[in-house]
Design a protein around this motif. Structure first.
Motif, PDB file in Angstrom:
ATOM      1  N   MET A  98       0.836  -1.212   0.000  1.00 44.06           N
ATOM      2  CA  MET A  98       0.000   0.000   0.000  1.00 44.06           C
ATOM      3  C   MET A  98       0.870   1.261   0.000  1.00 44.06           C
ATOM      4  SD  MET A  98      -3.129  -0.877   2.548  1.00 44.06           S
ATOM      5  CE  MET A  98      -3.021  -2.544   3.148  1.00 44.06           C
ATOM      6  N   LEU A  99       1.920   1.249   0.817  1.00 44.70           N
ATOM      7  CA  LEU A  99       2.811   2.408   0.875  1.00 44.70           C
ATOM      8  C   LEU A  99       3.548   2.598  -0.452  1.00 44.70           C
ATOM      9  CD1 LEU A  99       4.210   2.000   4.500  1.00 44.70           C
ATOM     10  CD2 LEU A  99       2.574   3.718   3.684  1.00 44.70           C
ATOM     11  N   TRP A 100       3.894   1.514  -1.102  1.00 44.28           N
ATOM     12  CA  TRP A 100       4.497   1.603  -2.433  1.00 44.28           C
ATOM     13  C   TRP A 100       3.498   2.223  -3.402  1.00 44.28           C
ATOM     14  CZ3 TRP A 100       3.170  -2.242  -6.417  1.00 44.28           C
ATOM     15  CH2 TRP A 100       3.799  -1.972  -7.636  1.00 44.28           C
ATOM     16  N   GLY A 101       2.260   1.760  -3.339  1.00 46.38           N
ATOM     17  CA  GLY A 101       1.223   2.299  -4.212  1.00 46.38           C
ATOM     18  C   GLY A 101       0.984   3.788  -4.009  1.00 46.38           C
ATOM     19  N   MET A 102       1.240   4.274  -2.794  1.00 44.93           N
ATOM     20  CA  MET A 102       1.071   5.702  -2.494  1.00 44.93           C
ATOM     21  C   MET A 102       2.358   6.484  -2.750  1.00 44.93           C
ATOM     22  SD  MET A 102      -1.433   5.626   0.879  1.00 44.93           S
ATOM     23  CE  MET A 102      -0.139   5.155   1.980  1.00 44.93           C
ATOM     24  N   GLY A 103       3.398   5.776  -3.254  1.00 45.24           N
ATOM     25  CA  GLY A 103       4.653   6.452  -3.560  1.00 45.24           C
ATOM     26  C   GLY A 103       5.523   6.716  -2.349  1.00 45.24           C
ATOM     27  N   MET A 104       5.253   6.031  -1.232  1.00 39.91           N
ATOM     28  CA  MET A 104       5.997   6.283   0.001  1.00 39.91           C
ATOM     29  C   MET A 104       7.131   5.291   0.240  1.00 39.91           C
ATOM     30  SD  MET A 104       2.744   7.288   2.382  1.00 39.91           S
ATOM     31  CE  MET A 104       3.705   7.771   3.801  1.00 39.91           C
ATOM     32  N   LEU A 105       7.158   4.187  -0.508  1.00 37.24           N
ATOM     33  CA  LEU A 105       8.239   3.209  -0.416  1.00 37.24           C
ATOM     34  C   LEU A 105       8.670   2.838  -1.821  1.00 37.24           C
ATOM     35  CD1 LEU A 105       7.194   0.596   2.330  1.00 37.24           C
ATOM     36  CD2 LEU A 105       9.065   2.232   2.438  1.00 37.24           C
ATOM     37  N   PRO A 106       9.961   2.569  -2.008  1.00 37.50           N
ATOM     38  CA  PRO A 106      10.411   2.141  -3.335  1.00 37.50           C
ATOM     39  C   PRO A 106       9.969   0.704  -3.612  1.00 37.50           C
ATOM     40  CG  PRO A 106      12.236   2.137  -1.789  1.00 37.50           C
ATOM     41  CD  PRO A 106      11.066   2.722  -1.068  1.00 37.50           C
TER      42      PRO A 106
END
Length: 153
Positions: A98-106
């Motif tokens: 989810m964090l990747w999808g929000m651009g918060m994790l690579p």
């Protein structure tokens, strides 16, 4: 040295405050270091500065386990069903995706970590059920769960 073992008259070894205190202190130290940017790499590349935070806890545990009879007894007294079931929480690895999808994790971190954690968490439920009823494959399944968990680590 304080004994880490609780006899059956004193209750579960999980009630010993010493391991929990160690976990809380380790978390506080890592949190403080992270807040100060101790794990931020100056240049793009592998997270080398994070390596001691990842490798030190298992190394210290292995050394302590070999050196301290009380720790070995404490570990032996743990209920393997509860220890195995505790791996089920790893399904929260979906948060990495989810964090990747929000651009918060690579993606290079989030995808393998998220999928790996979810796989371990789901498999842990299956292995825990087999372990609790001592199925014919519980030993093999437990070893596979350990291998999968270590590979994900």
């Amino acid at each position: 040295m304080t004994d880490l073992v609780y006899s059956s008259s004193k209750g579960s070894p999980l009630r010993s405050p010493i391991p929990w205190l160690i976990v809380v202190l380790w978390f506080a130290a890592i949190y403080a270091l992270a807040e100060r940017g101790a794990f931020v790499e100056a240049e793009p590349g592998p997270p080398v500065r994070l390596l001691p935070a990842v490798l030190l806890p298992p190394a210290v545990f292995i050394l302590a386990y070999r050196a301290l009879h009380g720790l070995r007894d404490w570990v032996a007294a743990l209920d393997p069903v509860i220890v195995t079931a505790a791996q089920g929480w790893r399904v929260v690895g979906a948060v990495f995706l989810m964090l990747w999808g929000m651009g918060m994790l690579p993606a290079v971190f989030a995808i393998p970590a998220g999928i790996g954690d979810m796989a371990v968490g789901v498999f842990a439920v299956y292995v825990t059920a087999g372990l609790a009823r001592r199925s014919a494959t519980w030993r093999t399944d437990s070893r596979r769960l350990i291998a999968l968990g270590l590979a994900d680590f």
